[in-house]
Design a protein around this motif. Structure first.
Motif, PDB file in Angstrom:
ATOM      1  N   GLY A 442       0.805  -1.219   0.000  1.00 21.33           N
ATOM      2  CA  GLY A 442       0.000   0.000   0.000  1.00 21.33           C
ATOM      3  C   GLY A 442       0.830   1.256   0.000  1.00 21.33           C
ATOM      4  O   GLY A 442       1.855   1.352  -0.679  1.00 21.33           O
ATOM      5  N   LYS A 443       0.423   2.239   0.788  1.00 15.53           N
ATOM      6  CA  LYS A 443       1.057   3.546   0.789  1.00 15.53           C
ATOM      7  C   LYS A 443       2.525   3.481   1.215  1.00 15.53           C
ATOM      8  O   LYS A 443       3.373   4.185   0.666  1.00 15.53           O
ATOM      9  CB  LYS A 443       0.294   4.495   1.723  1.00 15.53           C
ATOM     10  CG  LYS A 443       0.811   5.927   1.656  1.00 15.53           C
ATOM     11  CD  LYS A 443      -0.004   6.845   2.554  1.00 15.53           C
ATOM     12  CE  LYS A 443       0.538   8.274   2.484  1.00 15.53           C
ATOM     13  NZ  LYS A 443      -0.218   9.183   3.364  1.00 15.53           N
ATOM     14  N   ARG A 444       2.826   2.602   2.182  1.00 19.13           N
ATOM     15  CA  ARG A 444       4.204   2.474   2.662  1.00 19.13           C
ATOM     16  C   ARG A 444       5.138   2.043   1.529  1.00 19.13           C
ATOM     17  O   ARG A 444       6.217   2.602   1.341  1.00 19.13           O
ATOM     18  CB  ARG A 444       4.262   1.478   3.820  1.00 19.13           C
ATOM     19  CG  ARG A 444       5.646   1.315   4.452  1.00 19.13           C
ATOM     20  CD  ARG A 444       5.586   0.354   5.631  1.00 19.13           C
ATOM     21  NE  ARG A 444       4.901   0.952   6.763  1.00 19.13           N
ATOM     22  CZ  ARG A 444       5.481   1.698   7.687  1.00 19.13           C
ATOM     23  NH1 ARG A 444       6.788   1.963   7.592  1.00 19.13           N
ATOM     24  NH2 ARG A 444       4.814   2.194   8.699  1.00 19.13           N
ATOM     25  N   LEU A 445       4.724   1.036   0.759  1.00 19.56           N
ATOM     26  CA  LEU A 445       5.532   0.563  -0.366  1.00 19.56           C
ATOM     27  C   LEU A 445       5.589   1.611  -1.474  1.00 19.56           C
ATOM     28  O   LEU A 445       6.636   1.832  -2.086  1.00 19.56           O
ATOM     29  CB  LEU A 445       4.981  -0.755  -0.913  1.00 19.56           C
ATOM     30  CG  LEU A 445       5.699  -1.308  -2.147  1.00 19.56           C
ATOM     31  CD1 LEU A 445       7.158  -1.612  -1.835  1.00 19.56           C
ATOM     32  CD2 LEU A 445       4.998  -2.557  -2.664  1.00 19.56           C
ATOM     33  N   GLU A 446       4.469   2.260  -1.719  1.00 16.52           N
ATOM     34  CA  GLU A 446       4.409   3.269  -2.781  1.00 16.52           C
ATOM     35  C   GLU A 446       5.413   4.390  -2.532  1.00 16.52           C
ATOM     36  O   GLU A 446       6.160   4.786  -3.429  1.00 16.52           O
ATOM     37  CB  GLU A 446       2.990   3.839  -2.863  1.00 16.52           C
ATOM     38  CG  GLU A 446       2.809   4.868  -3.961  1.00 16.52           C
ATOM     39  CD  GLU A 446       1.393   5.452  -3.965  1.00 16.52           C
ATOM     40  OE1 GLU A 446       1.231   6.569  -4.472  1.00 16.52           O
ATOM     41  OE2 GLU A 446       0.472   4.782  -3.448  1.00 16.52           O
ATOM     42  N   GLU A 447       5.444   4.894  -1.295  1.00 16.96           N
ATOM     43  CA  GLU A 447       6.367   5.979  -0.958  1.00 16.96           C
ATOM     44  C   GLU A 447       7.819   5.515  -1.037  1.00 16.96           C
ATOM     45  O   GLU A 447       8.693   6.233  -1.538  1.00 16.96           O
ATOM     46  CB  GLU A 447       6.058   6.509   0.444  1.00 16.96           C
ATOM     47  CG  GLU A 447       4.712   7.236   0.525  1.00 16.96           C
ATOM     48  CD  GLU A 447       4.377   7.677   1.944  1.00 16.96           C
ATOM     49  OE1 GLU A 447       5.120   7.261   2.872  1.00 16.96           O
ATOM     50  OE2 GLU A 447       3.392   8.421   2.118  1.00 16.96           O
ATOM     51  N   ALA A 448       8.076   4.304  -0.561  1.00 15.81           N
ATOM     52  CA  ALA A 448       9.441   3.777  -0.594  1.00 15.81           C
ATOM     53  C   ALA A 448       9.903   3.535  -2.027  1.00 15.81           C
ATOM     54  O   ALA A 448      11.042   3.858  -2.390  1.00 15.81           O
ATOM     55  CB  ALA A 448       9.520   2.478   0.210  1.00 15.81           C
ATOM     56  N   ALA A 449       8.996   2.983  -2.859  1.00 15.21           N
ATOM     57  CA  ALA A 449       9.343   2.665  -4.243  1.00 15.21           C
ATOM     58  C   ALA A 449       9.712   3.918  -5.028  1.00 15.21           C
ATOM     59  O   ALA A 449      10.638   3.906  -5.852  1.00 15.21           O
ATOM     60  CB  ALA A 449       8.193   1.937  -4.918  1.00 15.21           C
TER      61      ALA A 449
END
Length: 556
Positions: A442-449
């Motif tokens: 979700g948002k955590r992966l999106e921001e990290a990616a």
């Protein structure tokens, strides 16, 4: 014990082994590897460990305990000269394998270092005396005469510094190549630019001739040299000679050259076993060895053949307790009192209801390496300056600084493997321990990616994210998470549990790497205690703690 005020700047050791040698002499803790390394008959000769695990300290201890030893620093061998020499660039451009040449270089370097050690060769006069003696050994033996030819060719230069030896060998290789090419290719420019200007047909022909030269470089004569040295120079069973090699993980050459050169060193370490009174002992990071084997793997390569030579440097909790206790006692003896000082005399008693002591708390926040434990204690002394003892409040405050510094050091340690680690670890910031793979989506992966995507393309996590953003990509978010977790596990950031019945597995204790299939089966994941403060990691237990405990956690 008399009441003692902790002085500002008090430390129980330095993080750099060279700066810490004074305390190493009196506080060395042998965790079971020293005897094996000192044993000439044992093949154990490559000390493996992560950064800060005590590899340099172990080499230093060997140098103190033996009568005849020499320390070899790759920074002094001028590998940069080799990399940038015309002949090596020429070979690399036309794809001539140089592995054998690197082995020859190492064998020559190690042979010369041994002769310097054995005969104290410091100038041309020493050389002449040695060669005269050497000539007497040869007599009429044809095999020994061939070995002597090698010494006749290089003997007047044995006393030169190591980097000069390497330049001499490289110059000779250039002359041999030009002679082999003959008149047909006499006009060929032996340089990178010259190689690039060649047609594929000419390249192929020159490649064949060059390979013959490299393959024929004195390898037979050098084998005979080893036999001669074994029979005459190092035949006294009462004397042992050690060549110690450190700092191979430093930036003394480009990665590809460094890997080839280290692999050649490992092979020559095995070859020098032919001289029974000689041993080459090398310190090497475990991850660097993995990289070396990955980059130099050829057909028929079997990693298990090297196991007998490897000495993994593993510290137990008890080892680290002994190390910290010895250092606290020695530092206080030198600065304050002649009486014995225990760790518990300076650090606080266990908290009411807690099971562990302060020393347990500190060690639990290390990757079981001396450097980690020493740094945490140093931070505690820094906070507790001008006080009589170190309190739990000081330990908690010190932990914040320690955790931040350890995270920064980890990024530097793994920059060669994971140059985008600084961006990658941010996916963990603020996560609640323990967590699952789904918590990273979700948002955590999106921001990290988005952060990872803009980083160094050599990093496997960056590669995975870039593929994900490609049109018609088949890479899924789950695959990106898997790659990130593999990276974080490998570096020691996280531990994983495969099922509810298993315990957590860690790279610094259990298996150094984890596969994609294993990381997909991960039932629970936790961030190591060393990094929790730096990454603002919460623990689910804290949500069930009393209001007073929660307030204390916020305070510290």
């Amino acid at each position: 014990m008399d009441v003692i005020t902790i002085k500002k700047g008090l430390k129980i050791g330095e993080l750099d082994a060279e700066a810490d040698f004074d305390l190493l002499k009196s506080c060395f803790v042998d965790n079971g590897q020293l005897e094996n390394l000192l044993d000439i008959k044992s093949p154990a000769s490559i000390i493996l460990g992560r950064t800060g695990s005590g590899k340099s300290a172990l080499l230093y201890k060997i140098s103190l305990d033996v009568e005849h030893s020499a320390m070899l620093d790759p920074n002094d061998i001028s590998i940069r000269f080799l990399e940038h020499s015309n002949i090596i660039q020429f070979f690399n451009e036309i794809n001539v394998k140089l592995d054998l040449f690197y082995r020859i270089l190492w064998r020559h370097i190690l042979t010369v270092e041994l002769l310097k050690l054995r005969y104290s060769l410091k100038n041309k006069s020493d050389n002449d005396t040695f060669l005269s003696r050497f000539n007497q050994w040869v007599g009429r033996d044809s095999v020994k005469k061939r070995a002597f030819e090698y010494f006749s060719e290089w003997g007047d230069r044995f006393w030169l510094e190591t980097d000069e030896q390497l330049q001499e060998l490289t110059t000779k290789l250039t002359k041999d190549i030009k002679a082999k090419l003959g008149s047909k290719f006499s006009g060929v420019d032996i340089s990178l630019e010259g190689a690039r200007s060649l047609s594929e047909e000419v390249r192929s022909e020159i490649r064949s001739l060059a390979t013959q030269v490299v393959s024929g470089i004195q390898i037979k004569r050098l084998n005979e040299v080893l036999e001669l040295l074994s029979d005459f120079a190092f035949n006294d069973r009462q004397k042992r000679y050690y060549i110690l090699i450190d700092k191979l993980d430093e930036d003394w050459a480009e990665t590809e050259t460094r890997c080839r050169f280290i692999r050649a060193l490992i092979e020559e370490t095995k070859s020098l076993r032919k001289i029974p009174q000689v041993k080459v002992v090398t310190a090497l990071r475990r991850d660097l060895l993995d990289l070396v084997f990955d980059r130099t793997r050829d057909s028929g390569f079997q990693e298990e053949k090297y196991e007998a030579y490897l000495v993994p440097l593993i510290w137990s909790k008890e080892d680290l307790k002994n190390l910290l206790s010895a250092r606290v006692n020695e530092v206080y003896r030198r600065q304050y009192t002649s009486g014995a000082v225990r760790f518990i005399d300076i650090f606080p008693n266990p908290k009411k209801g807690a099971t562990g002591e302060a020393i347990d708390y500190i060690i639990e926040r290390t990757l079981f390496r001396p450097r980690d434990a020493i740094q945490f204690c140093n931070e505690c002394f820094l906070i507790a300056a001008d006080r009589n003892r170190i309190s739990w409040r000081a330990i908690y405050a010190a932990e914040v600084n320690y955790s931040t510094k350890r995270l920064k050091s980890l990024k530097e340690e793994w920059s060669e493997f994971y140059p985008a680690l600084e961006a990658t670890v941010e996916i963990l910031r603020g996560v609640v321990n323990p967590f699952t793979r789904s918590n990273l989506l979700g948002k955590r992966l999106e921001e990290a990616a988005l952060e990872i995507h803009e980083d160094d393309p050599r990093d496997p996590c960056v590669k995975s994210v870039k593929k994900f953003f490609e049109p018609k990509s088949k890479v899924t978010e789950a695959e990106i998470v898997s790659q990130i977790l593999i990276c974080l596990y490998h570096t020691g950031m996280i531990g994983v549990k495969m099922s509810t019945l298993d315990t957590f597995v860690w790279s610094h204790i259990d298996q150094p790497r984890i596969s994609k299939s294993e990381v997909k089966r991960a039932n629970q994941i936790v961030v190591h205690k060393m990094f929790r403060r730096a990454l603002e990691i919460n623990d689910t237990k804290s949500f069930h703690a009393s209001p007073k405990t929660q307030r204390l956690k916020k305070t510290y």
